[in-house]
Design a protein around this motif. Sequence first.
Motif, PDB file in Angstrom:
ATOM      1  N   ALA A  44       0.843  -1.207   0.000  1.00 27.26           N
ATOM      2  CA  ALA A  44       0.000   0.000   0.000  1.00 27.26           C
ATOM      3  C   ALA A  44       0.876   1.255   0.000  1.00 27.26           C
ATOM      4  CB  ALA A  44      -0.929  -0.006   1.206  1.00 27.26           C
ATOM      5  N   ASN A  45       1.922   1.251   0.827  1.00 32.08           N
ATOM      6  CA  ASN A  45       2.792   2.429   0.908  1.00 32.08           C
ATOM      7  C   ASN A  45       3.457   2.736  -0.429  1.00 32.08           C
ATOM      8  OD1 ASN A  45       2.399   3.458   3.439  1.00 32.08           O
ATOM      9  ND2 ASN A  45       3.851   2.048   4.394  1.00 32.08           N
ATOM     10  N   ASP A  46       3.827   1.686  -1.123  1.00 33.72           N
ATOM     11  CA  ASP A  46       4.386   1.846  -2.464  1.00 33.72           C
ATOM     12  C   ASP A  46       3.462   2.662  -3.352  1.00 33.72           C
ATOM     13  OD1 ASP A  46       6.765   0.566  -2.567  1.00 33.72           O
ATOM     14  OD2 ASP A  46       6.130  -0.773  -4.218  1.00 33.72           O
ATOM     15  N   ARG A  47       2.187   2.275  -3.321  1.00 33.90           N
ATOM     16  CA  ARG A  47       1.204   2.945  -4.170  1.00 33.90           C
ATOM     17  C   ARG A  47       0.990   4.379  -3.710  1.00 33.90           C
ATOM     18  NH1 ARG A  47       2.093  -1.669  -6.449  1.00 33.90           N
ATOM     19  NH2 ARG A  47       0.614  -2.085  -8.140  1.00 33.90           N
ATOM     20  N   LEU A  48       0.999   4.568  -2.393  1.00 37.47           N
ATOM     21  CA  LEU A  48       0.707   5.908  -1.864  1.00 37.47           C
ATOM     22  C   LEU A  48       1.849   6.875  -2.168  1.00 37.47           C
ATOM     23  CD1 LEU A  48      -0.954   4.820   1.504  1.00 37.47           C
ATOM     24  CD2 LEU A  48      -2.108   5.742  -0.520  1.00 37.47           C
ATOM     25  N   THR A  49       3.088   6.379  -2.109  1.00 38.51           N
ATOM     26  CA  THR A  49       4.196   7.302  -2.401  1.00 38.51           C
ATOM     27  C   THR A  49       4.223   7.648  -3.892  1.00 38.51           C
ATOM     28  OG1 THR A  49       5.667   5.397  -2.465  1.00 38.51           O
ATOM     29  CG2 THR A  49       5.765   6.743  -0.486  1.00 38.51           C
ATOM     30  N   ALA A  50       3.575   6.849  -4.694  1.00 35.76           N
ATOM     31  CA  ALA A  50       3.546   7.154  -6.133  1.00 35.76           C
ATOM     32  C   ALA A  50       2.492   8.209  -6.475  1.00 35.76           C
ATOM     33  CB  ALA A  50       3.274   5.871  -6.926  1.00 35.76           C
ATOM     34  N   ILE A  51       1.669   8.605  -5.486  1.00 36.57           N
ATOM     35  CA  ILE A  51       0.595   9.559  -5.792  1.00 36.57           C
ATOM     36  C   ILE A  51       1.166  10.919  -6.177  1.00 36.57           C
ATOM     37  CG2 ILE A  51      -1.368  10.853  -4.841  1.00 36.57           C
ATOM     38  CD1 ILE A  51      -2.053   8.372  -3.206  1.00 36.57           C
ATOM     39  N   ALA A  52       2.172  11.402  -5.430  1.00 28.88           N
ATOM     40  CA  ALA A  52       2.677  12.758  -5.690  1.00 28.88           C
ATOM     41  C   ALA A  52       3.223  12.905  -7.112  1.00 28.88           C
ATOM     42  CB  ALA A  52       3.712  13.152  -4.636  1.00 28.88           C
ATOM     43  N   PRO A  53       4.111  12.009  -7.559  1.00 29.76           N
ATOM     44  CA  PRO A  53       4.567  12.154  -8.949  1.00 29.76           C
ATOM     45  C   PRO A  53       3.453  11.934  -9.968  1.00 29.76           C
ATOM     46  CG  PRO A  53       5.548  10.202  -7.903  1.00 29.76           C
ATOM     47  CD  PRO A  53       4.875  10.977  -6.829  1.00 29.76           C
ATOM     48  N   ARG A  54       2.526  11.043  -9.674  1.00 28.33           N
ATOM     49  CA  ARG A  54       1.413  10.819 -10.590  1.00 28.33           C
ATOM     50  C   ARG A  54       0.566  12.094 -10.704  1.00 28.33           C
ATOM     51  NH1 ARG A  54      -2.342   6.713 -12.185  1.00 28.33           N
ATOM     52  NH2 ARG A  54      -1.299   5.087 -10.990  1.00 28.33           N
ATOM     53  N   TYR A  55       0.281  12.689  -9.550  1.00 27.56           N
ATOM     54  CA  TYR A  55      -0.509  13.926  -9.567  1.00 27.56           C
ATOM     55  C   TYR A  55       0.223  15.022 -10.340  1.00 27.56           C
ATOM     56  CZ  TYR A  55      -2.437  18.357  -8.476  1.00 27.56           C
ATOM     57  OH  TYR A  55      -2.919  19.618  -8.640  1.00 27.56           O
ATOM     58  N   ARG A  56       1.529  15.129 -10.106  1.00 27.98           N
ATOM     59  CA  ARG A  56       2.305  16.145 -10.816  1.00 27.98           C
ATOM     60  C   ARG A  56       2.176  15.949 -12.339  1.00 27.98           C
ATOM     61  NH1 ARG A  56       4.683  21.261 -10.668  1.00 27.98           N
ATOM     62  NH2 ARG A  56       6.354  21.279 -12.196  1.00 27.98           N
ATOM     63  N   ALA A  57       2.203  14.702 -12.767  1.00 22.92           N
ATOM     64  CA  ALA A  57       2.058  14.423 -14.204  1.00 22.92           C
ATOM     65  C   ALA A  57       0.654  14.795 -14.684  1.00 22.92           C
ATOM     66  CB  ALA A  57       2.346  12.952 -14.481  1.00 22.92           C
ATOM     67  N   ASP A  58      -0.364  14.485 -13.876  1.00 24.80           N
ATOM     68  CA  ASP A  58      -1.742  14.825 -14.256  1.00 24.80           C
ATOM     69  C   ASP A  58      -1.927  16.340 -14.313  1.00 24.80           C
ATOM     70  OD1 ASP A  58      -2.526  12.196 -14.526  1.00 24.80           O
ATOM     71  OD2 ASP A  58      -3.248  12.027 -12.466  1.00 24.80           O
ATOM     72  N   TRP A  59      -1.364  17.023 -13.313  1.00 28.25           N
ATOM     73  CA  TRP A  59      -1.477  18.488 -13.282  1.00 28.25           C
ATOM     74  C   TRP A  59      -0.759  19.103 -14.475  1.00 28.25           C
ATOM     75  CZ3 TRP A  59       2.147  22.512 -12.671  1.00 28.25           C
ATOM     76  CH2 TRP A  59       1.591  23.777 -12.416  1.00 28.25           C
ATOM     77  N   THR A  60       0.406  18.556 -14.788  1.00 27.74           N
ATOM     78  CA  THR A  60       1.162  19.087 -15.928  1.00 27.74           C
ATOM     79  C   THR A  60       0.370  18.888 -17.219  1.00 27.74           C
ATOM     80  OG1 THR A  60       3.210  18.596 -14.747  1.00 27.74           O
ATOM     81  CG2 THR A  60       3.408  19.020 -17.106  1.00 27.74           C
ATOM     82  N   ALA A  61      -0.315  17.764 -17.328  1.00 25.77           N
ATOM     83  CA  ALA A  61      -1.138  17.525 -18.521  1.00 25.77           C
ATOM     84  C   ALA A  61      -2.261  18.549 -18.609  1.00 25.77           C
ATOM     85  CB  ALA A  61      -1.701  16.104 -18.493  1.00 25.77           C
ATOM     86  N   VAL A  62      -2.892  18.847 -17.469  1.00 22.51           N
ATOM     87  CA  VAL A  62      -3.953  19.864 -17.451  1.00 22.51           C
ATOM     88  C   VAL A  62      -3.380  21.218 -17.867  1.00 22.51           C
ATOM     89  CG1 VAL A  62      -5.439  21.203 -15.891  1.00 22.51           C
ATOM     90  CG2 VAL A  62      -5.430  18.705 -15.768  1.00 22.51           C
TER      91      VAL A  62
END
Length: 468
Positions: A315-333
């Motif tokens: 679970a922690n693995d997935r949770l630490t991946a949220i910040a870079p994933r969000y950054r990529a989503d925000w950059t796409a927006v």
Amino acid sequence: MTIAFDHSYARDLPGTYLRVDPDRATAPKLLVLNRALAGDLGLSLTDAEAEAWFSGASLPPGADPIAQAYAGHQFGGFSPQLGDGRAHLLGEILAPDGRRFDLQLKGSGKTPFSRGGDGKAAVGPMLREVLISEFMAAMGVPTTRALAVVATGEEVWRETKLPGAVLARTAASHLRVGTFQFFAARGDQAQVKALADYAIARHYPDLAGADQPYLAFLDAVIARQSRLIADWMGLGFIHGVMNTDNMAISGETIDYGPCAFMEGYAPGTVFSSIDHQGRYAYANQPLILGWNLARLAETLIPLLDPEPDRAVEIANDRLTAIAPRYRADWTAVMRRKLGLPGEDPGDGALADDLLTAMDGADWTLTFRRLADPAALRPLIDDVARMDAWLPRWLARAGDGAAQRVAKANPAVIPRNHQVEEALAAATNGDMAPFHALLAAIRQPFSAVEAYMLPAPTGFGPYVTYCGT
Ligand code: AMP
Ligand code: MG
């Protein structure tokens, strides 16, 4: 007409809700019927049917009203029992395109989950939900929808006496992070698993056959929520009460309470009267995204691996991946908003630097006017800094940037002063300003000067409220 209700939630998840009827409105008056949405749902309602069914005056045949149980972290503190305190799920509708929607009444009376509340809602806040959610839908942001608002003819007491109303809303479902928390907090693992299986079947059917379906489910919710918050940030939307009970498993925006749109760009912007610490401030929303999803992950731990330490690690693995994933989503927006073709590693920094150069300028107008420096400059305090940024943007955006920017950025948003004006008029019985504003909001790319300007000086500071 008859609505062909289904009741998969009630059928598949016994023990997660209570049967309870809505209050019967005695003098209902239809204020809004969303005919386009009704059409999408395959409903050909008469006004009389909408007025009776969506006020609780009478139940549509086939409805089987329930109040759903859920818990939630509210401003960081855990409430083990919240639940539908003023809402009744009438049932589910299968749209002609095959999609399944909840049809829920909100403001329709007390339930066993009401705690101290009156179970009611006022006209103004229910119309507010219509305005904001219709704008989200017009912008392609996943959201629950408003099908109708009916004045009940009753009075509700808030700070003052206000006309009461019921909102009929549709949602991909009303499963929340808090629904999982309700059962996890009671140690009812069987119910958490049943909820997860139901959520997968309803929202993520492709995952049913995955090797690790519950991990894939967590990932899928993370992905949808991350994209959703990136969309919000692009629009300057501040939800205002991102408690875990207000985060939908489907990835839709839900529970339009104290939400509002930021005008001048300021990361710490807060509108909600009770958000003293700025927990749900504009720029904190991506952090709360991670916090709330960690609460969802906790409920799924026993399903991720039989060995608890291993499950936590996964679970922690997935949770630490949220910040870079969000950054990529925000950059796409931001790429879309800036009209940038393709992808360049410097795009995120280019967007960051625009935010710095904006420094308080109107969020919506800045993007609309990017390609017109003469119109942009009057918005900006530090013109030299903006003038240094613009050539970088132009060099990266290239030909056709102006058209792409105009297509990606709304001209009209629900501006706070206009929303308030329309709701005040509606509360006094005049629906005309509301309908005019709603029409403008449904065409957000059509420049209508009257709806494009920021609040006049003297308006605000703007304050919004929960539980209205
Ligand atoms: P919210 O913060 O609006 O999402 O609501 C949090 C909880 O308070 C939910 O359980 C709601 O059902 C409940 N609630 C909000 N307003 C009322 C009300 N007027 N009467 C009863 N329950 C309410
Ligand atoms: Mg809520």
